[in-house]
Design a protein around this motif. Structure first.
Motif, PDB file in Angstrom:
ATOM      1  N   PHE A  69      -0.946  18.942  34.892  1.00  0.00           N
ATOM      2  CA  PHE A  69      -1.789  20.006  34.365  1.00  0.00           C
ATOM      3  C   PHE A  69      -3.248  19.624  34.588  1.00  0.00           C
ATOM      4  CE2 PHE A  69       2.155  20.313  32.109  1.00  0.00           C
ATOM      5  CZ  PHE A  69       2.355  21.674  31.913  1.00  0.00           C
ATOM      6  N   LYS A  70      -4.024  20.580  35.075  1.00  0.00           N
ATOM      7  CA  LYS A  70      -5.458  20.377  35.256  1.00  0.00           C
ATOM      8  C   LYS A  70      -6.176  21.451  34.454  1.00  0.00           C
ATOM      9  CE  LYS A  70      -9.006  19.619  38.706  1.00  0.00           C
ATOM     10  NZ  LYS A  70      -9.269  19.422  40.134  1.00  0.00           N
ATOM     11  N   ASN A  71      -7.038  21.019  33.548  1.00  0.00           N
ATOM     12  CA  ASN A  71      -7.755  21.936  32.658  1.00  0.00           C
ATOM     13  C   ASN A  71      -6.792  22.892  31.959  1.00  0.00           C
ATOM     14  OD1 ASN A  71     -10.269  20.815  33.406  1.00  0.00           O
ATOM     15  ND2 ASN A  71     -10.288  22.068  35.245  1.00  0.00           N
ATOM     16  N   GLY A  72      -5.631  22.387  31.551  1.00  0.00           N
ATOM     17  CA  GLY A  72      -4.665  23.170  30.798  1.00  0.00           C
ATOM     18  C   GLY A  72      -3.717  24.017  31.614  1.00  0.00           C
ATOM     19  N   SER A  73      -3.912  24.089  32.935  1.00  0.00           N
ATOM     20  CA  SER A  73      -3.057  24.903  33.796  1.00  0.00           C
ATOM     21  C   SER A  73      -2.146  24.017  34.641  1.00  0.00           C
ATOM     22  CB  SER A  73      -3.901  25.761  34.739  1.00  0.00           C
ATOM     23  OG  SER A  73      -4.697  26.666  34.011  1.00  0.00           O
ATOM     24  N   GLU A  74      -0.899  24.427  34.757  1.00  0.00           N
ATOM     25  CA  GLU A  74       0.069  23.674  35.553  1.00  0.00           C
ATOM     26  C   GLU A  74      -0.270  23.800  37.036  1.00  0.00           C
ATOM     27  OE1 GLU A  74       4.854  23.764  36.477  1.00  0.00           O
ATOM     28  OE2 GLU A  74       4.119  24.694  34.633  1.00  0.00           O
ATOM     29  N   VAL A  75      -0.353  22.653  37.724  1.00  0.00           N
ATOM     30  CA  VAL A  75      -0.682  22.673  39.149  1.00  0.00           C
ATOM     31  C   VAL A  75       0.429  22.113  40.037  1.00  0.00           C
ATOM     32  CG1 VAL A  75      -3.184  22.661  38.845  1.00  0.00           C
ATOM     33  CG2 VAL A  75      -1.984  20.494  38.995  1.00  0.00           C
ATOM     34  N   GLN A  81       0.184  21.256  23.292  1.00  0.00           N
ATOM     35  CA  GLN A  81      -0.953  22.078  23.723  1.00  0.00           C
ATOM     36  C   GLN A  81      -2.278  21.389  23.422  1.00  0.00           C
ATOM     37  OE1 GLN A  81      -0.636  24.956  25.595  1.00  0.00           O
ATOM     38  NE2 GLN A  81      -2.805  24.579  25.910  1.00  0.00           N
ATOM     39  N   LYS A 104       5.236  17.157  35.381  1.00  0.00           N
ATOM     40  CA  LYS A 104       4.361  18.302  35.606  1.00  0.00           C
ATOM     41  C   LYS A 104       2.924  17.837  35.453  1.00  0.00           C
ATOM     42  CE  LYS A 104       7.459  22.035  34.206  1.00  0.00           C
ATOM     43  NZ  LYS A 104       7.385  22.920  35.352  1.00  0.00           N
ATOM     44  N   ASN A 118      -6.183  15.726  42.735  1.00  0.00           N
ATOM     45  CA  ASN A 118      -6.507  16.712  41.700  1.00  0.00           C
ATOM     46  C   ASN A 118      -7.622  16.297  40.747  1.00  0.00           C
ATOM     47  OD1 ASN A 118      -4.454  19.073  41.805  1.00  0.00           O
ATOM     48  ND2 ASN A 118      -3.274  17.233  42.287  1.00  0.00           N
ATOM     49  N   ASP A 142      -5.328  20.555  25.987  1.00  0.00           N
ATOM     50  CA  ASP A 142      -6.677  21.059  25.718  1.00  0.00           C
ATOM     51  C   ASP A 142      -7.722  19.953  25.692  1.00  0.00           C
ATOM     52  OD1 ASP A 142      -5.570  23.597  25.509  1.00  0.00           O
ATOM     53  OD2 ASP A 142      -5.578  23.610  23.306  1.00  0.00           O
TER      54      ASP A 142
END
Length: 105
Positions: free
Chosen positions: A79-85, A12, A77, A104, A16
């Protein structure tokens, strides 16, 4: 750009601290994972600071693999700005990964 080995404890924090993170869920006994690894090394060289690549060994870090529903490896996987895309299962080509990063940024 950097290539990091992460764990359940540091996963995490890695998301972050970095805008765009490509996570490779892998295991040392996995043949396709061994094929993916040099492609990720090349992406590390070619993509500059655009993306951070994080590798997480699913055998040593089952909590994170379970949390993200990883059932087959390699699983990548983004992740962009902490969110999975985006999720991709199986070996991915350098071109596919470069396009994904570019789309992205």
């Amino acid at each position: 750009m950097s290539l990091l080995n992460v764990s359940d404890q540091t996963f995490q924090e890695t998301l972050d601290k970095n805008n765009l993170v490509l996570v490779d869920f892998w295991a040392p006994w996995c043949g396709p994972c061994k094929m993916q690894s040099p492609i990720l090394d090349q992406l590390t060289e070619e993509a500059g600071e655009a993306v951070t690549i994080a590798k997480i060994n699913v055998d040593d870090n089952p909590e994170t693999a379970s949390k993200f529903g990883v059932m087959s490896i390699p699983t990548l996987k983004l992740f962009k700005n902490g969110s999975e895309v985006k999720t991709m299962v199986g070996v991915q080509s350098l071109q596919t990964l470069k396009e994904l990063v570019n789309q992205n940024q």
